[in-house]
Design an enzyme around this catalytic site. Structure first.
Site, PDB file in Angstrom:
ATOM      1  N   GLN A  70     -49.556  11.180  -9.815  1.00 27.26           N
ATOM      2  CA  GLN A  70     -50.310  12.494  -9.870  1.00 27.26           C
ATOM      3  C   GLN A  70     -50.401  13.103 -11.458  1.00 27.26           C
ATOM      4  OE1 GLN A  70     -47.430  12.276  -7.002  1.00 27.26           O
ATOM      5  NE2 GLN A  70     -49.127  11.080  -6.273  1.00 27.26           N
ATOM      6  N   LYS A 125     -54.140   6.952 -15.262  1.00 23.25           N
ATOM      7  CA  LYS A 125     -52.993   6.200 -15.777  1.00 23.25           C
ATOM      8  C   LYS A 125     -52.937   4.818 -15.512  1.00 23.25           C
ATOM      9  CE  LYS A 125     -50.811   9.393 -13.163  1.00 23.25           C
ATOM     10  NZ  LYS A 125     -51.786   9.979 -12.679  1.00 23.25           N
ATOM     11  N   ASN A 135     -49.356   9.087  -1.715  1.00 25.29           N
ATOM     12  CA  ASN A 135     -50.666   9.617  -2.233  1.00 25.29           C
ATOM     13  C   ASN A 135     -50.976   9.248  -3.422  1.00 25.29           C
ATOM     14  OD1 ASN A 135     -48.118  10.233  -3.394  1.00 25.29           O
ATOM     15  ND2 ASN A 135     -48.418  12.513  -3.402  1.00 25.29           N
ATOM     16  N   ASP A 175     -55.264  11.564 -11.179  1.00 23.82           N
ATOM     17  CA  ASP A 175     -56.676  10.771 -11.472  1.00 23.82           C
ATOM     18  C   ASP A 175     -56.947  10.495 -12.764  1.00 23.82           C
ATOM     19  OD1 ASP A 175     -56.589  10.337  -8.746  1.00 23.82           O
ATOM     20  OD2 ASP A 175     -57.520  12.153  -8.658  1.00 23.82           O
ATOM     21  N   GLY A 178     -52.665   6.742  -6.199  1.00 23.19           N
ATOM     22  CA  GLY A 178     -53.684   5.598  -6.059  1.00 23.19           C
ATOM     23  C   GLY A 178     -54.010   4.894  -7.508  1.00 23.19           C
ATOM     24  N   HIS A 179     -53.328   4.048  -7.916  1.00 25.27           N
ATOM     25  CA  HIS A 179     -53.591   3.595  -9.225  1.00 25.27           C
ATOM     26  C   HIS A 179     -54.400   2.427  -9.278  1.00 25.27           C
ATOM     27  CE1 HIS A 179     -49.795   5.864 -10.748  1.00 25.27           C
ATOM     28  NE2 HIS A 179     -50.620   6.543 -10.372  1.00 25.27           N
TER      29      HIS A 179
HETATM   30  P1  IMP Z   1     -50.136  15.466  -1.219  1.00 24.89           P
HETATM   31  O1  IMP Z   1     -49.452  14.987  -2.176  1.00 24.89           O
HETATM   32  O2  IMP Z   1     -50.823  14.615  -0.122  1.00 24.89           O
HETATM   33  O3  IMP Z   1     -49.344  16.671  -0.252  1.00 24.89           O
HETATM   34  O4  IMP Z   1     -51.467  16.558  -1.647  1.00 24.89           O
HETATM   35  C1  IMP Z   1     -51.222  17.549  -2.344  1.00 24.89           C
HETATM   36  C2  IMP Z   1     -52.281  17.785  -3.348  1.00 24.89           C
HETATM   37  O5  IMP Z   1     -52.092  16.856  -4.409  1.00 24.89           O
HETATM   38  C3  IMP Z   1     -53.630  17.589  -2.938  1.00 24.89           C
HETATM   39  O6  IMP Z   1     -54.628  18.381  -3.555  1.00 24.89           O
HETATM   40  C4  IMP Z   1     -54.024  16.122  -3.166  1.00 24.89           C
HETATM   41  O7  IMP Z   1     -55.536  16.040  -3.444  1.00 24.89           O
HETATM   42  C5  IMP Z   1     -53.101  16.060  -4.620  1.00 24.89           C
HETATM   43  N1  IMP Z   1     -52.882  14.719  -4.866  1.00 24.89           N
HETATM   44  C6  IMP Z   1     -51.802  13.818  -4.497  1.00 24.89           C
HETATM   45  N2  IMP Z   1     -51.710  12.871  -5.124  1.00 24.89           N
HETATM   46  C7  IMP Z   1     -52.838  12.883  -6.004  1.00 24.89           C
HETATM   47  C8  IMP Z   1     -53.125  11.606  -6.981  1.00 24.89           C
HETATM   48  O8  IMP Z   1     -52.640  10.641  -7.012  1.00 24.89           O
HETATM   49  N3  IMP Z   1     -54.304  11.858  -7.775  1.00 24.89           N
HETATM   50  C9  IMP Z   1     -54.889  13.153  -7.459  1.00 24.89           C
HETATM   51  N4  IMP Z   1     -54.578  14.091  -6.588  1.00 24.89           N
HETATM   52  C10 IMP Z   1     -53.768  13.888  -5.689  1.00 24.89           C
END
Ligand code: IMP
Length: 435
Positions: free
Chosen positions: A233, A26, A48, A23, A50-51
């Protein structure tokens, strides 16, 4: 302007990576750079991510697709290192189509892995079982899909080409999964019919996009086309160097671009690190510079710090220079984009953590591997005077108040990187270049 960055760095490929816990903003930076690129590639993660991208006051939230999709004619690649949920990917494509955007040059790696409905179920069941120790995942099935990839029971996108064999394989994996769901979690499980009725038609509709994207990408690089690698991420969520186990399940560092897109190290090019002017994180896990109370609420509201994928309020903290330096070193970042800088106006006195102090008195300057050590430390802060001017229309770094310039200098010193791009608002024109 991308040309400027290119000339400065003398590369035809550029990678954009997050240097915090995701977050970092990017989306805006990659969108800006995507406009100047021929090919935009995602190489890890999945829905996972979200851009958020704002184009002419219209907001787009992309999960699987790279920002290049918003420009007609750009080649968009979903690399082999990704995990893809066919249902959400198809919904994303249809959502864009309704807004007049057609992903006409989308290519999906035949080696990328599919997230199936049983991965989502597993993600939820595991999180509930973890109780107080939960990771706070996005519940998109990311961890279980990568787990299946590593344990060699994953289903790859290319397998969609043989429907009969695919169904047999899904049935076999599902049997194992249902046994796990029933016996360990007391869950009724998922039926093959559920997958066949809803998921498979969506997955099969992706067939026209599937190809060997490593080969495709190499041929574009051979031709000298400009390639942008779009990281998802951030470094602190990296499976190896992040705050394990409170991380995502993929490699989020620039080093993963090679294996996640199928190119050798020499072709990765320069790495632009993106860091927010403060820190946020969603989900659970250590966050040394976290702040609560009025200042946190002010920053959260001004920065609209709510998750793009899950809508969760993000945790807020001061800029963590130890984490940022760790991220810049691991990614080889020499040039940074510092984002959401306008949010700091009016916050008052600002702080940047330059080290951690362990309770035994030791000064810790490198990000520790063990979380319990992190929990036994408190940040050592450098304080900065704040400013109250509205920065959202500033076009030149020298027009910023002196206090703001001092803060940027502090960031550069701790990060060991040059702030080449400063973002002072969500729009494309609210970007200051400093080359
Ligand atoms: P997962 O990727 O859904 O398995 O989540 C694992 C950890 O990564 C959690 O703390 C999520 O909130 C975090 N996470 C995954 N994708 C993002 C993203 O795009 N932005 C921020 N945090 C993320």
């Amino acid at each position: 302007m991308f040309k400027g960055v290119m000339l400065l760095l003398d590369f035809t490929a550029l990678s954009v990576v997050g240097c915090q816990w995701g977050d970092e903003g990017k989306g805006k930076v990659t969108d800006f750079l995507a406009a100047q690129s021929d090919v935009v590639v995602r190489y890890q993660g999945g829905p996972n991510a979200g851009h958020t991208v704002v184009v002419q006051n219209e907001t787009f939230k992309l999960h699987h697709l790279p920002c290049g999709v918003l420009y007609p004619g750009k080649i968009c690649i979903l690399g082999n290192g990704m995990v893809l949920d066919a249902l959400t990917l198809v919904a994303e494509l249809e959502g864009l189509k309704k807004r007049g955007i057609v992903a006409e040059k989308l290519f999906i790696s035949d080696r990328a892995h599919l997230i199936l409905p049983y991965h989502l179920r597993q993600d939820s069941l595991e999180e509930v079982k973890r109780g107080g120790g939960k990771i706070g995942t996005t519940l998109r099935g990311i961890g279980p899909a990568y787990e299946d990839k590593t344990t060699r029971r994953g289903i790859r996108v290319g397998e969609l080409r043989d429907e009969k064999r695919l169904k047999e394989k899904i049935a076999a994996v599902l049997e194992e999964k249902n046994e796990l769901f029933n016996k360990v979690y007391g869950d009724e499980g998922i039926t093959l019919q559920m997958i066949e009725a809803e998921y498979l038609p969506a997955a099969l509709s992706l067939l026209p996009y599937i190809t060997d994207t490593s080969y495709l990408l190499s041929s574009h690089l051979d031709r000298g086309d400009k390639v942008l690698f779009e990281g998802a991420q951030g470094a602190m969520l990296d499976i190896d160097y992040g705050t394990y186990p409170y991380v995502t399940s993929s490699g989020t560092l620039a080093g993963n671009i090679c294996s996640g897109s199928g190119i050798p190290p020499g072709r990765v090019g320069a790495v632009l690190g993106v860091g927010k002017s403060y820190t946020t994180r969603v989900g659970e896990g250590p966050f040394p510079t976290e702040i609560k109370g009025e200042t946190a609420v002010l920053i959260r509201n001004r920065g609209k710090e709510f998750g793009t994928t899950t809508g969760r309020p993000r945790r807020i903290g001061w800029l963590d220079g130890v984490a940022l330096r760790h991220a810049c070193r691991l990614n080889g970042v020499q040039h940074m984009a510092l984002t959401l800088f306008d949010v700091l106006s009016g916050v008052g006195k600002l702080k940047i953590a330059t080290a951690y102090r362990h309770r035994n008195g030791d000064l810790i300057e490198q990000f520790p591997a063990e979380l319990h050590i992190l929990e036994e430390t408190t940040p050592v802060y450098q304080e900065y005077a704040g400013w109250s001017d509205d920065l959202s229309a500033v076009k030149n770094i020298h027009d910023l108040p002196q206090a703001a310039q001092n803060y940027i200098k502090g960031v550069e010193e701790i990060a060991g990187a040059h702030v080449s791009i400063l973002s002072v608002g969500p729009r494309r024109d609210q970007t200051i270049w400093r080359l």
